[in-house]
Write a protein that holds these residues in place. Structure first.
Motif, PDB file in Angstrom:
ATOM      1  N   UNK A  16      -3.800   2.496   1.789  1.00 29.39           N
ATOM      2  CA  UNK A  16      -2.568   3.215   2.156  1.00 29.39           C
ATOM      3  C   UNK A  16      -1.906   2.525   3.346  1.00 29.39           C
ATOM      4  N   UNK A  17      -0.582   2.581   3.426  1.00 25.43           N
ATOM      5  CA  UNK A  17       0.082   1.943   4.564  1.00 25.43           C
ATOM      6  C   UNK A  17       0.537   3.009   5.553  1.00 25.43           C
ATOM      7  N   UNK A  18       0.779   2.578   6.766  1.00 23.96           N
ATOM      8  CA  UNK A  18       1.158   3.460   7.854  1.00 23.96           C
ATOM      9  C   UNK A  18       2.680   3.448   7.942  1.00 23.96           C
ATOM     10  N   UNK A  19       3.344   4.475   7.432  1.00 24.13           N
ATOM     11  CA  UNK A  19       4.805   4.424   7.334  1.00 24.13           C
ATOM     12  C   UNK A  19       5.461   4.917   8.612  1.00 24.13           C
ATOM     13  N   UNK A  20       6.683   4.468   8.830  1.00 26.03           N
ATOM     14  CA  UNK A  20       7.445   4.894  10.001  1.00 26.03           C
ATOM     15  C   UNK A  20       8.106   6.237   9.698  1.00 26.03           C
TER      16      UNK A  20
END
Lengths: 364, 364
Positions: free
Chosen positions: B28-32
């Motif tokens: 999973x990516x760390x979204x803004x």
């Protein structure tokens, strides 16, 4: 049935990749009820709760009264021993709290085993509402003007009797609810016991079922609580709040044992047992209800679809070993609901009839 | 910061082993915050909620009143679109509900943004208690004996004024709470808005903060809600109730964006912003509070340890860019708590002072 697992709760080590943790994860096993109670600790309050319940059951056995155990509300699965996060099941407890009132009206003694802070019979008409009951109360103007503008310095108040009047939007209903509530309190036919976690639920359910066994066929079980399918064994719980932002959080949960089977076979073989099946996919409702009945051999599964649960339910019953399971729908329309009709009135009327038959068919 | 992930929610295929799913899982990516609001849908009630809030803020700006946004209670992360299961954060809402009363007493207008059914100011003294308010009400005996023994046939009731009297265990306190509640209602200084999911919370928080920006330094934010660190993107949610007993249930959650940063930098740069840090491991409290303050550049982090949160909190403050962050403990003892003293009284007194300084130091 295959075991159901999510990887184990542990504080992740940034160096370990998901693939590694996947490889290293032991697959969770599907434990029996016996294994569950042998490995998971009982709640500290169990004995104190059971003492009161034992007295309640004894008193109503004396009186020859039928007793129903109602379970209501959702169970939690704490992810941490010092619990901050938990998995929960959606349930305000409406079905259970509403049903309790109709069972009481039908003359049953009710053990209301509910999730802490979920809806309760009688008070449910006013709690979880956007108007707190303070809106029902008025201070006499004289007192109002002289009253302090804060709840925080009650010590400054005089001890004179408060001149507080009741102004409810529906006085007749409030009087009616209040009369029924006071009546039940005076007759002592309603006993409350609470749970929060699925572990507390499982320990209480077994203890109460074994205790109610002395009631024989006069015991009914109305298992309306929304119980988690998973639990986290104590030894897999993180001691402290799981820290975020440190890589992947990996969870493993074991499947909660199917307790209906030992309940029917061992704990309370003569009781009349109703379980619930909630689905959001109506296609699955009947098949899953029938499967549960066949698997556990209890008397009734009440199936309801999440968004139509106030309008229709299906009874899948197997009250005589000889007969095959039957289906029966109970329905009310929107318009009736808007008039204040509650489908639980019909559900309980039907169950009271079926329970009477069950008792009549028993050994005399 | 590394992204935090749990594998993706999908109905498991029995043939796939844990190791496989581990390998196949995309990290999973760390979204803004920007990405979040661009990809996750706003709640359908947002505009209606904001219209009322806009009026509330405008009215109190006119009156030159300070306005505080209090967030309170836990947020949920639904695991299904037709939600049955959800991840939750433990919070009854005691801190927020109690603090609201003291802010109101101090002359603030309060936007109370709380988890549905969590504790509310004033009614909190009586809800979530084991004695429902029905225990405070008595029917006059004459009416009692003639009243129907059920709440279900209100239609049979006469429409005569109910003779219901109030008998609370602590009449002085009830009068005091009631007086304060009525006073606040008549002055219109308290506005309620509710959320359930973390998505509803995030959309409301941004909208309210941008709206409160017109108040300049008179705006305070008291972010006491227990907000999930994770969320489940809509496109990863299962449509229906996740079926158990079919092998492994695999979850992936993305990390909730850190919204304090855009809140301070963009949404409400002049507001006085207090965040909370709850830990169960006291060792982590100060370091994490300092880290949060340095990272986001807001004014105060209030740190509290789960089991001592009613007895002590630590203020880590950075009210002037020039100064380095300072620590200040507020403590009360058990005996004071038993006398009815609430630590929120001291917390709000301190914040009101610091807010006044913040306003005085601002551009005039």
């Amino acid at each position: 049935m295959a075991s159901c697992s999510i990887d184990a709760v542990r504080l992740p080590t940034p160096s370990r990749s998901r693939a590694d943790s996947g490889v290293e994860t032991p697959s969770a096993h599907h434990i029996s009820a016996g294994e569950y109670y042998a490995t998971q600790p009982p709640p500290s309050t169990l004995e104190a709760d059971m003492q009161k319940i034992r007295q309640f059951i004894g008193r109503h056995k004396e009186a020859g009264r039928k007793v129903v155990l109602i379970t209501s509300g959702g169970t939690t699965v704490p992810l941490e021993r010092n619990v901050v996060r938990f998995l929960d099941n959606f349930s305000a407890g409406t079905r259970g709290a509403t049903s309790a009132e109709y069972f009481l009206k039908a003359g049953y003694a009710v053990i209301f085993m509910h999730r802490q802070f979920s809806l309760q019979p009688f008070s449910r008409h006013y709690s979880h509402s956007t108007n707190p009951f303070l809106d029902f109360l008025e201070l006499e103007p004289a007192h109002h003007s002289s009253a302090p503008s804060s709840p925080l310095n009650a010590s400054e108040m005089t001890n004179a009797d408060p001149l507080i009047t009741v102004r409810s939007p529906d006085p007749a209903k409030l009087r009616s609810v209040l009369a029924a509530y006071k009546d039940v309190k005076s007759r002592g036919t309603l006993h409350f016991v609470t749970f929060v976690t699925v572990n507390e639920y499982l320990w209480l359910l077994r203890a109460v079922a074994k205790e109610m066994n002395i009631l024989g066929r006069n015991a009914m079980y109305y298992l309306a609580a929304a119980v988690s399918d998973f639990f986290l064994p104590l030894d897999k719980m993180s001691e402290h709040k799981i820290q975020s932002g440190k890589g992947s959080l990996v969870l493993e949960m074991d499947q909660v044992p199917k307790i209906l089977k030992p309940m029917v076979d061992e704990w309370t073989p003569h009781g009349f047992l109703i379980s619930f099946k909630l689905e959001t996919d109506s296609e699955l409702l009947i098949p899953k209800a029938r499967a549960a009945l066949d698997r556990y051999g209890h008397q009734v599964v009440i199936g309801n679809e999440l968004h139509r649960r106030k309008l229709e339910v299906v009874f899948v019953s197997h009250t005589k070993a000889s007969e095959k399971a039957t289906e029966k729908w109970l329905r009310i329309d929107e318009e009736a609901v808007n008039r204040g009709k509650e489908i639980e009135e019909d559900i309980i009327a039907e169950l009271v009839r079926e329970h009477a038959t069950w008792i009549a068919d028993g050994p005399s």
